[in-house]
Design a protein around this motif. Structure first.
Motif, PDB file in Angstrom:
ATOM      1  N   LEU A  62      49.532  -2.405  -2.665  1.00 41.12           N
ATOM      2  CA  LEU A  62      50.706  -2.189  -1.825  1.00 41.12           C
ATOM      3  C   LEU A  62      50.355  -1.955  -0.360  1.00 41.12           C
ATOM      4  N   GLY A  63      49.089  -2.181   0.006  1.00 40.93           N
ATOM      5  CA  GLY A  63      48.699  -2.143   1.412  1.00 40.93           C
ATOM      6  C   GLY A  63      48.189  -0.821   1.921  1.00 40.93           C
ATOM      7  N   ASP A  64      48.207   0.235   1.112  1.00 40.44           N
ATOM      8  CA  ASP A  64      47.682   1.534   1.533  1.00 40.44           C
ATOM      9  C   ASP A  64      46.160   1.534   1.458  1.00 40.44           C
ATOM     10  N   VAL A  65      45.521   2.420   2.217  1.00 39.83           N
ATOM     11  CA  VAL A  65      44.084   2.629   2.119  1.00 39.83           C
ATOM     12  C   VAL A  65      43.863   4.009   1.524  1.00 39.83           C
ATOM     13  N   LYS A  66      43.218   4.043   0.354  1.00 42.37           N
ATOM     14  CA  LYS A  66      42.952   5.302  -0.337  1.00 42.37           C
ATOM     15  C   LYS A  66      41.474   5.360  -0.720  1.00 42.37           C
ATOM     16  N   TRP A  67      41.031   6.542  -1.133  1.00 41.96           N
ATOM     17  CA  TRP A  67      39.622   6.773  -1.412  1.00 41.96           C
ATOM     18  C   TRP A  67      39.388   6.949  -2.893  1.00 41.96           C
ATOM     19  N   VAL A  68      38.275   6.396  -3.385  1.00 46.19           N
ATOM     20  CA  VAL A  68      37.933   6.470  -4.806  1.00 46.19           C
ATOM     21  C   VAL A  68      36.423   6.618  -4.934  1.00 46.19           C
ATOM     22  N   ARG A  69      35.981   7.337  -5.964  1.00 43.21           N
ATOM     23  CA  ARG A  69      34.558   7.441  -6.233  1.00 43.21           C
ATOM     24  C   ARG A  69      34.088   6.143  -6.885  1.00 43.21           C
ATOM     25  N   TYR A  70      32.996   5.566  -6.339  1.00 35.52           N
ATOM     26  CA  TYR A  70      32.550   4.253  -6.807  1.00 35.52           C
ATOM     27  C   TYR A  70      31.049   4.142  -6.561  1.00 35.52           C
ATOM     28  N   ARG A  96      37.261  13.673   0.957  1.00 35.36           N
ATOM     29  CA  ARG A  96      37.201  14.881   0.130  1.00 35.36           C
ATOM     30  C   ARG A  96      38.216  14.866  -0.995  1.00 35.36           C
ATOM     31  N   LEU A  97      39.214  13.966  -0.873  1.00 35.06           N
ATOM     32  CA  LEU A  97      40.261  13.891  -1.879  1.00 35.06           C
ATOM     33  C   LEU A  97      40.138  12.614  -2.705  1.00 35.06           C
ATOM     34  N   ALA A  98      38.964  11.992  -2.679  1.00 33.06           N
ATOM     35  CA  ALA A  98      38.778  10.713  -3.374  1.00 33.06           C
ATOM     36  C   ALA A  98      39.063  10.856  -4.869  1.00 33.06           C
ATOM     37  N   LEU A  99      39.766   9.881  -5.399  1.00 34.20           N
ATOM     38  CA  LEU A  99      40.048   9.863  -6.835  1.00 34.20           C
ATOM     39  C   LEU A  99      38.764   9.553  -7.590  1.00 34.20           C
ATOM     40  N   ASP A 100      38.449  10.388  -8.576  1.00 38.17           N
ATOM     41  CA  ASP A 100      37.285  10.162  -9.434  1.00 38.17           C
ATOM     42  C   ASP A 100      37.789   9.601 -10.749  1.00 38.17           C
ATOM     43  N   PRO A 101      37.547   8.311 -11.035  1.00 39.75           N
ATOM     44  CA  PRO A 101      38.065   7.719 -12.269  1.00 39.75           C
ATOM     45  C   PRO A 101      37.643   8.469 -13.531  1.00 39.75           C
ATOM     46  N   GLU A 102      36.504   9.164 -13.473  1.00 42.19           N
ATOM     47  CA  GLU A 102      36.053   9.897 -14.648  1.00 42.19           C
ATOM     48  C   GLU A 102      36.710  11.256 -14.773  1.00 42.19           C
ATOM     49  N   ARG A 103      37.372  11.692 -13.699  1.00 45.02           N
ATOM     50  CA  ARG A 103      37.991  13.017 -13.725  1.00 45.02           C
ATOM     51  C   ARG A 103      39.352  12.942 -13.038  1.00 45.02           C
ATOM     52  N   GLU A 104      40.167  11.998 -13.443  1.00 43.48           N
ATOM     53  CA  GLU A 104      41.445  11.791 -12.773  1.00 43.48           C
ATOM     54  C   GLU A 104      42.387  12.975 -12.938  1.00 43.48           C
ATOM     55  N   SER A 105      42.127  13.829 -13.909  1.00 46.09           N
ATOM     56  CA  SER A 105      43.010  14.967 -14.121  1.00 46.09           C
ATOM     57  C   SER A 105      42.988  15.921 -12.938  1.00 46.09           C
ATOM     58  N   GLY A 106      41.936  15.843 -12.111  1.00 46.45           N
ATOM     59  CA  GLY A 106      41.833  16.759 -10.985  1.00 46.45           C
ATOM     60  C   GLY A 106      42.239  16.148  -9.666  1.00 46.45           C
ATOM     61  N   GLY A 147      51.527  18.428  -5.405  1.00 42.32           N
ATOM     62  CA  GLY A 147      50.685  19.618  -5.488  1.00 42.32           C
ATOM     63  C   GLY A 147      50.539  20.206  -6.868  1.00 42.32           C
ATOM     64  N   ARG A 148      50.907  19.475  -7.909  1.00 37.41           N
ATOM     65  CA  ARG A 148      50.835  20.038  -9.259  1.00 37.41           C
ATOM     66  C   ARG A 148      49.409  20.196  -9.743  1.00 37.41           C
ATOM     67  N   LYS A 149      48.468  19.425  -9.190  1.00 37.03           N
ATOM     68  CA  LYS A 149      47.084  19.500  -9.660  1.00 37.03           C
ATOM     69  C   LYS A 149      46.160  19.834  -8.499  1.00 37.03           C
ATOM     70  N   SER A 150      45.108  20.554  -8.801  1.00 36.33           N
ATOM     71  CA  SER A 150      44.192  20.983  -7.755  1.00 36.33           C
ATOM     72  C   SER A 150      43.435  19.801  -7.181  1.00 36.33           C
ATOM     73  N   ARG A 151      43.030  19.943  -5.935  1.00 38.67           N
ATOM     74  CA  ARG A 151      42.276  18.885  -5.265  1.00 38.67           C
ATOM     75  C   ARG A 151      40.793  19.001  -5.579  1.00 38.67           C
ATOM     76  N   VAL A 152      40.126  17.854  -5.611  1.00 35.58           N
ATOM     77  CA  VAL A 152      38.675  17.816  -5.794  1.00 35.58           C
ATOM     78  C   VAL A 152      38.076  17.345  -4.478  1.00 35.58           C
ATOM     79  N   TYR A 153      37.327  18.210  -3.800  1.00 37.07           N
ATOM     80  CA  TYR A 153      36.748  17.844  -2.517  1.00 37.07           C
ATOM     81  C   TYR A 153      35.552  16.928  -2.714  1.00 37.07           C
ATOM     82  N   TYR A 154      34.631  17.305  -3.571  1.00 37.64           N
ATOM     83  CA  TYR A 154      33.498  16.497  -3.977  1.00 37.64           C
ATOM     84  C   TYR A 154      33.229  16.879  -5.426  1.00 37.64           C
TER      85      TYR A 154
END
Length: 550
Positions: free
Chosen positions: A46-54, A522-532, A538-545
């Motif tokens: 959809l054209g957004d730029v987001k961060w992911v662990r890779y 610091r807010l990159a989505l970690d596919p192995e830990r998407e629950s965080g 704001g329902r779920k805590s942020r994962v910085y690293y």
């Protein structure tokens, strides 16, 4: 006395051992030191730029060769490769370095001396052509540089020229026969500079010969071509091609971070810069310090570096500019020029100049406006006010795909958006120079990589090029749809290679979701830990690293 000496020796040995343990052994046993993962910026459907662990990728054989040349030539003596987590570092260079970026770097080349710029994030900041010019003579593109020339990384041959039916022609010497296949149906246009230096663009693999027959082109000099009896052909060796590949690789494991790098992303503004004598004089000094090597003394695009560059540098004397917020055919606003200078022009030799103070950039703009009579005879038309973009939806993308075919965008940009359409090889600009259509798959958009930038180009066109305005042939809704579709070509792609990342459908769906924030490393989505993962509500805590939670 002996006891004091023994104590001093023992203490010294103990401190050395402790230092080796803390700085050598301990970091090696930490899990973070063995990771290959980094936080990577990716463009979503959809054209957004987001961060992911890779996972970071290893070097190709050609990049590995280039790294060996980089070490051999001592480049790392002056250039560091590490963005430190201290004030100002990430605003100057880019995202703070992560351990995974160095997973394939043995030996490490961090370096602590910054005589030259840090190179951690240099990948894709400049075009390959800029790097070739920089290694031939650094002063061509960075007049204040203290870097030595690396001319031994080029093949060189002095070749006599003769007058032919179509102008100057190269004599067929053994060197020419070695560099080219001499196929007459495949012309290779070469543009000498005024000193007779002629850059020959290498094959992607750096091997010889180059397919085609060389053709000297003096068009840039108009009716006053230089009197040349011979030219010096300079061809990058495979080692130099590898070195440039290695430099272009640096920082690209972090993905499309440059598209959201705040210091170089400025909005188009309707600013007005006073055209005072003092500011013009200062602008001339800045132009001579930073711009003259490419744009030339007269600002006509005939700088000594121009032979290396494709596309050629902008000719300021004709007053025609591609990137404007004003209607087609109009001069740009001062804000348009400021934006281009600050952001640079992706995929070309025009880099970002965000590190130059604002006042110096203002001054350069006032000087550039003295190089063409258009600025005295005309005034820029009022900027076109762009409507806010509609929300991106799968339906809008599907509509854009239909319009891409209907409007025949594929004829130039290709079915897959790689800039390889059937008309691509025949395209020329208004000055009759070859021009290449954009490769959408890498996300390197010259005028900006936000959907607003694509829409502006669709609406206003790019003056001086075959890219027209579609304001009369498409509705607003249609232009937004095709703009979103054009951006989608670079979704989930590596900006260096254009290849798609291996992300699961679940990960893509999460990143496509407006509920998932992931807008910072610091807010990159970690596919192995998407629950965080951080969510907008704001329902779920942020994962910085990894291992560091809010």
């Amino acid at each position: 006395m002996r006891s004091i000496k023994s104590l001093a020796i023992g203490a010294g040995f103990g401190f050395v051992t402790l230092a080796m343990f803390v700085q050598g052994f301990l970091p090696a046993i930490l899990p973070e030191s063995r990771t290959k993962q980094v936080s990577r910026a990716v463009r979503t459907d959809l054209g957004d730029v987001k961060w992911v662990r890779y996972d970071a990728s290893d070097y190709t054989p050609l990049e590995t060769l280039g790294r060996a040349v980089y070490i051999r030539e001592g480049c790392w003596y002056c250039h560091s490769q590490y963005v430190r987590p201290v004030a100002g570092e990430e605003l100057r260079w880019g995202p703070v370095s992560e351990a995974g970026e160095y997973a394939f770097d043995l030996p490490h080349l961090f370096s602590t001396r910054r005589i030259g710029p840090d190179l951690t994030r240099v990948g894709l900041k400049y075009a390959d052509d800029w790097h070739y010019a920089h290694h031939w003579d650094p002063r061509l593109v960075v007049p204040e540089s203290i870097m030595p020339s690396f001319t031994w990384l080029f093949e060189q041959a002095r070749v006599p020229v003769r007058k032919g039916n179509a102008g100057l022609e190269l004599e067929r010497t053994p060197a020419v026969a070695r560099y080219f296949t001499l196929r007459k149906d495949t012309p290779v246009r070469l543009f000498p500079n005024e000193t007779g230096v002629v850059f020959v663009r290498p094959r992607p693999d750096g091997e010889l010969p180059i397919d085609g027959a060389p053709v000297l082109d003096l068009t840039p000099f108009g009716d006053k071509p230089p009197a040349l009896t011979s030219v010096l052909l300079v061809v990058p060796t495979k080692e130099l091609v590898g070195l440039v590949r290695y430099v272009q690789k640096l920082g690209t494991n972090r993905g499309a971070w440059r598209e959201v790098f705040e210091p170089q992303n400025v909005a188009v503004s309707v600013m007005g810069i006073p055209q005072t004598e003092d500011l013009i004089a200062r602008g001339k000094e800045e132009f001579e310090e930073h711009c003259i090597g490419c744009h030339g003394v007269k600002g006509d695009g005939n700088g000594l570096a121009a032979t290396f560059l494709f596309p050629r540098p902008r000719d300021f004397t004709i007053g025609v500019f591609k990137f404007r917020s004003t209607p087609s055919g109009s001069l740009p606003t001062d804000g348009d020029l400021f934006r281009t200078i600050t952001r640079g022009v992706r995929w070309t030799a025009m880099p970002t100049w965000h590190e130059i103070p604002d006042k110096d950039r203002f001054a350069v703009i006032t000087y550039i406006k003295t190089l063409s009579p258009r600025w005295k005879e005309e005034k820029p038309e009022p900027p076109v006010v762009l409507p806010p973009p509609p929300p991106a939806t799968p339906e809008l993308l599907a509509r854009g795909k239909e319009l891409y075919v209907k409007a025949k965008c594929w004829e130039c940009h290709g079915d897959t958006g790689r800039g390889d359409g059937p008309s691509a090889d025949q395209l020329k600009d208004d000055l009759k120079f070859p021009i290449r259509p954009a490769d959408f798959t890498k996300g390197q958009f010259k005028g900006g990589s936000h959907v607003d930038d694509i829409y502006r180009t669709m609406t206003l066109g790019l003056d001086g090029t075959p890219m027209p305005s579609f304001a009369d042939s498409m509705s607003n809704e249609e232009r937004w749809a095709i703009s979103y579709f054009v951006l989608s070509f670079s979704a989930w792609a590596d900006p260096l290679t254009g290849q798609k990342l291996r992300l699961s459908p679940e990960t893509k769906a999460s990143l496509n979701s407006p509920d998932v924030r992931a807008d910072h490393p610091r807010l990159a989505l970690d596919p192995e830990r998407e629950s965080g993962v951080a969510r907008v509500d704001g329902r779920k805590s942020r994962v910085y690293y990894p291992g560091i939670r809010e």
